[in-house]
Design a protein around this motif. Structure first.
Motif, PDB file in Angstrom:
ATOM      1  N   SER A   4       0.830  -1.206   0.000  1.00 53.27           N
ATOM      2  CA  SER A   4       0.000   0.000   0.000  1.00 53.27           C
ATOM      3  C   SER A   4       0.867   1.261   0.000  1.00 53.27           C
ATOM      4  O   SER A   4       0.580   2.227  -0.732  1.00 53.27           O
ATOM      5  N   LEU A   5       1.945   1.244   0.781  1.00 54.84           N
ATOM      6  CA  LEU A   5       2.833   2.411   0.833  1.00 54.84           C
ATOM      7  C   LEU A   5       3.586   2.605  -0.478  1.00 54.84           C
ATOM      8  O   LEU A   5       3.802   3.737  -0.922  1.00 54.84           O
ATOM      9  N   GLN A   6       3.967   1.494  -1.116  1.00 54.29           N
ATOM     10  CA  GLN A   6       4.646   1.596  -2.407  1.00 54.29           C
ATOM     11  C   GLN A   6       3.734   2.241  -3.447  1.00 54.29           C
ATOM     12  O   GLN A   6       4.179   3.063  -4.270  1.00 54.29           O
ATOM     13  N   ALA A   7       2.450   1.891  -3.405  1.00 54.31           N
ATOM     14  CA  ALA A   7       1.487   2.478  -4.340  1.00 54.31           C
ATOM     15  C   ALA A   7       1.329   3.982  -4.082  1.00 54.31           C
ATOM     16  O   ALA A   7       1.192   4.773  -5.025  1.00 54.31           O
ATOM     17  N   GLN A   8       1.364   4.387  -2.819  1.00 54.70           N
ATOM     18  CA  GLN A   8       1.211   5.802  -2.480  1.00 54.70           C
ATOM     19  C   GLN A   8       2.426   6.626  -2.899  1.00 54.70           C
ATOM     20  O   GLN A   8       2.287   7.800  -3.278  1.00 54.70           O
ATOM     21  N   PHE A   9       3.612   6.031  -2.813  1.00 53.21           N
ATOM     22  CA  PHE A   9       4.845   6.769  -3.097  1.00 53.21           C
ATOM     23  C   PHE A   9       5.599   6.108  -4.256  1.00 53.21           C
ATOM     24  O   PHE A   9       6.818   5.887  -4.181  1.00 53.21           O
ATOM     25  N   SER A  10       4.885   5.816  -5.306  1.00 46.43           N
ATOM     26  CA  SER A  10       5.453   5.044  -6.414  1.00 46.43           C
ATOM     27  C   SER A  10       6.611   5.743  -7.116  1.00 46.43           C
ATOM     28  O   SER A  10       7.502   5.086  -7.671  1.00 46.43           O
ATOM     29  N   GLU A  11       6.647   7.070  -7.109  1.00 45.72           N
ATOM     30  CA  GLU A  11       7.687   7.804  -7.821  1.00 45.72           C
ATOM     31  C   GLU A  11       8.918   8.085  -6.968  1.00 45.72           C
ATOM     32  O   GLU A  11      10.009   8.317  -7.497  1.00 45.72           O
ATOM     33  N   SER A  12       8.776   8.058  -5.651  1.00 46.40           N
ATOM     34  CA  SER A  12       9.883   8.503  -4.789  1.00 46.40           C
ATOM     35  C   SER A  12      10.399   7.443  -3.824  1.00 46.40           C
ATOM     36  O   SER A  12      11.412   7.667  -3.157  1.00 46.40           O
ATOM     37  N   LEU A  13       9.730   6.298  -3.765  1.00 47.43           N
ATOM     38  CA  LEU A  13      10.120   5.261  -2.826  1.00 47.43           C
ATOM     39  C   LEU A  13      10.256   3.931  -3.550  1.00 47.43           C
ATOM     40  O   LEU A  13       9.395   3.563  -4.360  1.00 47.43           O
ATOM     41  N   HIS A  14      11.337   3.224  -3.289  1.00 44.56           N
ATOM     42  CA  HIS A  14      11.540   1.907  -3.890  1.00 44.56           C
ATOM     43  C   HIS A  14      11.714   0.880  -2.771  1.00 44.56           C
ATOM     44  O   HIS A  14      12.616   1.011  -1.939  1.00 44.56           O
ATOM     45  N   ILE A  15      10.858  -0.113  -2.773  1.00 42.25           N
ATOM     46  CA  ILE A  15      10.861  -1.121  -1.709  1.00 42.25           C
ATOM     47  C   ILE A  15      11.352  -2.447  -2.264  1.00 42.25           C
ATOM     48  O   ILE A  15      10.961  -2.867  -3.346  1.00 42.25           O
ATOM     49  N   TRP A  16      12.235  -3.097  -1.501  1.00 44.22           N
ATOM     50  CA  TRP A  16      12.682  -4.453  -1.824  1.00 44.22           C
ATOM     51  C   TRP A  16      12.383  -5.349  -0.618  1.00 44.22           C
ATOM     52  O   TRP A  16      12.781  -5.036   0.506  1.00 44.22           O
ATOM     53  N   ALA A  17      11.707  -6.435  -0.863  1.00 50.73           N
ATOM     54  CA  ALA A  17      11.467  -7.433   0.187  1.00 50.73           C
ATOM     55  C   ALA A  17      12.536  -8.513   0.035  1.00 50.73           C
ATOM     56  O   ALA A  17      12.664  -9.131  -1.018  1.00 50.73           O
ATOM     57  N   VAL A  18      13.305  -8.734   1.087  1.00 50.09           N
ATOM     58  CA  VAL A  18      14.419  -9.688   1.055  1.00 50.09           C
ATOM     59  C   VAL A  18      14.044 -10.950   1.819  1.00 50.09           C
ATOM     60  O   VAL A  18      13.561 -10.883   2.950  1.00 50.09           O
ATOM     61  N   SER A  19      14.280 -12.099   1.190  1.00 48.68           N
ATOM     62  CA  SER A  19      13.963 -13.381   1.820  1.00 48.68           C
ATOM     63  C   SER A  19      15.130 -14.342   1.659  1.00 48.68           C
ATOM     64  O   SER A  19      15.913 -14.249   0.712  1.00 48.68           O
ATOM     65  N   TYR A  20      15.245 -15.292   2.614  1.00 51.50           N
ATOM     66  CA  TYR A  20      16.254 -16.338   2.525  1.00 51.50           C
ATOM     67  C   TYR A  20      15.661 -17.654   2.034  1.00 51.50           C
ATOM     68  O   TYR A  20      16.365 -18.647   1.915  1.00 51.50           O
ATOM     69  N   GLU A  21      14.368 -17.643   1.745  1.00 45.68           N
ATOM     70  CA  GLU A  21      13.698 -18.870   1.313  1.00 45.68           C
ATOM     71  C   GLU A  21      13.992 -19.177  -0.152  1.00 45.68           C
ATOM     72  O   GLU A  21      14.505 -18.337  -0.900  1.00 45.68           O
ATOM     73  N   GLU A  22      13.622 -20.386  -0.551  1.00 48.06           N
ATOM     74  CA  GLU A  22      13.834 -20.795  -1.938  1.00 48.06           C
ATOM     75  C   GLU A  22      13.045 -19.893  -2.885  1.00 48.06           C
ATOM     76  O   GLU A  22      11.936 -19.447  -2.560  1.00 48.06           O
ATOM     77  N   THR A  23      13.605 -19.658  -4.068  1.00 47.91           N
ATOM     78  CA  THR A  23      12.956 -18.796  -5.057  1.00 47.91           C
ATOM     79  C   THR A  23      11.565 -19.308  -5.414  1.00 47.91           C
ATOM     80  O   THR A  23      10.615 -18.514  -5.538  1.00 47.91           O
ATOM     81  N   SER A  24      11.422 -20.621  -5.556  1.00 47.72           N
ATOM     82  CA  SER A  24      10.128 -21.196  -5.923  1.00 47.72           C
ATOM     83  C   SER A  24       9.072 -20.910  -4.858  1.00 47.72           C
ATOM     84  O   SER A  24       7.914 -20.671  -5.175  1.00 47.72           O
ATOM     85  N   ARG A  25       9.498 -20.907  -3.575  1.00 48.80           N
ATOM     86  CA  ARG A  25       8.551 -20.635  -2.487  1.00 48.80           C
ATOM     87  C   ARG A  25       8.121 -19.171  -2.509  1.00 48.80           C
ATOM     88  O   ARG A  25       6.920 -18.864  -2.375  1.00 48.80           O
ATOM     89  N   VAL A  26       9.068 -18.266  -2.690  1.00 48.34           N
ATOM     90  CA  VAL A  26       8.734 -16.841  -2.731  1.00 48.34           C
ATOM     91  C   VAL A  26       7.858 -16.535  -3.941  1.00 48.34           C
ATOM     92  O   VAL A  26       6.884 -15.787  -3.850  1.00 48.34           O
TER      93      VAL A  26
END
Length: 347
Positions: A17-39
Motif C-alpha cells: 500500500s505504501l509503495q502504491a502511495q509513493f510510487s515515484e519517490s520510494l523503492h521497496i525491496w522485500a528480502v527473503s532467505y527462502e527458496e525462489t520457488s517458495r517466494v
C-alpha cells in the motif's frame, strides 16, 4: 521477510500500500532467505508492486544484522541508513516526512545480535540444580521464545520463557490457545502487554510437572485468579473421514518434527494434537476440537501454503481428515489480577 511469518505477511500488505502511495519517490525491496520457488508461489497469491529479492547466502544480513523479522531499513538517496524499525511502525505520514528530508520519527528496532538464546544460558545454570524459579524483566532485542531443556542434565526438567506476557505464561502452563481465555479490558495492559522472562527447573523430567509448577509459580507470584466459564460457541470439529489414508501416511523423521505457520510434523500424533496446533497457531481462526481423543497415533506431515487456502484443505484431505463447523459447549477461563497486587515485584 518469511512467508511463514504472520507479521511479515501483514507487513507485506502494508508495504504494498505504501509503495502504491509513493510510487515515484520510494523503492521497496522485500528480502527473503527462502527458496525462489517458495517466494514466487507466495507472490502469485499475494501480488505486490515492489520487488522481491532472494539473499541466498545471507550477505545482506552482514550489512543489516538482525535477529527478529520483519526488519525494515530506510535508506536515503545518499546511501545513509536513516531508520531501522518494524514495518508496522511505518506509515504514510512518517514516509512523507522522510522523503521531505526530515528525520524519521519512528521507534528504532534494537535487536540483540551477539546473543543466541538457544545456545547461551541467560541464567547461567550449572545443571546440578534440583529445582529453581527465576523471573526477570523482558530482554530487549529478543523475540518471544520458549526453550525447553537447555543445558546439560536438564532435558525434560527445564523451561525458559523469553519475553512472555502473564497471560502467555498461563496459556503455556495450561497448553491452550488464546481463544480459551478472557481478560478484562482494564487489565489487558498488565496481563497482555507487559513482558517478562522466566526460568523454571523441576526435580523430575516430566512435562506435566513443568506445566503444573509453571502455573503455580505464575499464579502465586502475580496474584492471579482463574474463573471457569462454560459457553456455547461456534467451533471447528476435526474429524476422521478416510481411515485408510490416515493409517497409510508416510513416516516422519523425529528430527524434522515441529510446527510453524505453514506446517505441523510429528512421528506420532493423534487428532487432538493437530486440533491443538490448528487452534493455537490461529490457522483457522477458531477453537478446534477433535472428534475423539482415543484414536491411535500415526505419523503426521501436514504442510500447506498460508496464502493459498486450497492447499490447506488438500493437506487435510491427504491425511484422511476434515473440518466440520458446529456449535459446542466449550470451557473458557477468565484471568484476573487480585486487587491488592498492583505492581508485581521481580526476583
Amino acid at each position: 521477510m518469511g512467508t511463514w511469518c504472520a507479521p511479515c505477511v501483514a507487513g507485506h500488505r502494508k508495504l504494498d500500500s505504501l509503495q502504491a502511495q509513493f510510487s515515484e519517490s520510494l523503492h521497496i525491496w522485500a528480502v527473503s532467505y527462502e527458496e525462489t520457488s517458495r517466494v514466487r508461489r507466495f507472490v502469485e497469491k499475494q501480488p505486490a508492486t515492489f520487488q522481491h529479492v532472494r539473499d541466498e547466502h545471507e550477505l545482506l544480513a552482514t550489512y543489516f544484522p538482525h535477529r527478529i523479522i520483519p526488519h525494515a531499513v530506510l535508506i536515503d538517496p545518499s546511501g545513509q541508513i536513516r531508520s531501522i524499525s518494524a514495518p508496522e511502525d511505518l506509515d504514510a505520514f512518517t514516509l512523507q516526512a522522510f522523503l521531505s528530508g526530515e528525520e524519521p520519527r519512528v521507534a528504532q528496532k534494537q535487536d540483540r545480535i551477539g546473543f543466541d538464546p538457544l545456545r547461551s544460558d541467560i541464567f547461567e545454570r550449572s545443571g546440578t540444580e534440583e529445582e529453581a524459579f527465576t523471573l526477570i524483566e523482558s530482554l530487549e532485542g529478543l523475540p518471544t521464545l520458549s526453550i525447553k531443556g537447555l543445558g546439560e542434565g536438564l532435558k525434560g526438567r527445564r523451561l525458559t520463557l523469553i519475553n512472555y506476557s502473564i497471560s502467555g505464561m498461563i496459556r503455556e502452563a495450561m497448553d491452550l490457545g488464546w481463544r480459551r481465555f478472557q481478560i478484562k479490558e482494564e487489565e489487558k495492559q498488565a496481563l497482555e502487554e507487559e513482558l517478562y522472562t522466566l526460568d523454571l527447573i523441576v526435580a523430575e523430567a516430566d512435562s506435566d510437572l513443568l506445566r503444573t509448577q509453571l502455573f503455580e509459580h505464575v499464579q502465586t507470584h502475580f496474584g492471579l485468579t482463574l474463573d471457569t466459564l462454560r459457553e456455547t460457541s461456534k467451533i471447528y470439529r476435526l474429524v476422521l473421514e478416510d481411515p485408510v489414508k490416515r493409517a497409510q501416511h508416510a513416516a516422519v523423521n523425529p528430527e524434522e518434527a515441529g510446527a510453524s505457520g505453514q506446517h505441523y510434523r510429528s512421528p506420532a500424533a493423534q487428532l487432538k494434537d493437530l486440533a491443538d496446533y490448528l487452534e493455537q497457531f490461529g490457522i483457522v481462526g477458531a477453537i478446534v476440537l477433535p472428534e475423539t481423543e482415543t484414536d491411535p497415533p500415526y505419523p503426521m506431515d501436514f504442510r500447506f501454503f498460508p496464502e493459498d487456502v486450497a492447499t490447506f484443505w488438500k493437506a487435510l484431505e491427504a491425511l484422511g481428515l476434515g473440518l466440520r463447523q458446529e456449535e459446542a459447549e466449550v470451557t473458557r477461563y477468565q484471568v484476573s489480577l487480585k486487587k491488592e497486587i498492583a505492581s508485581p515485584k521481580l526476583f
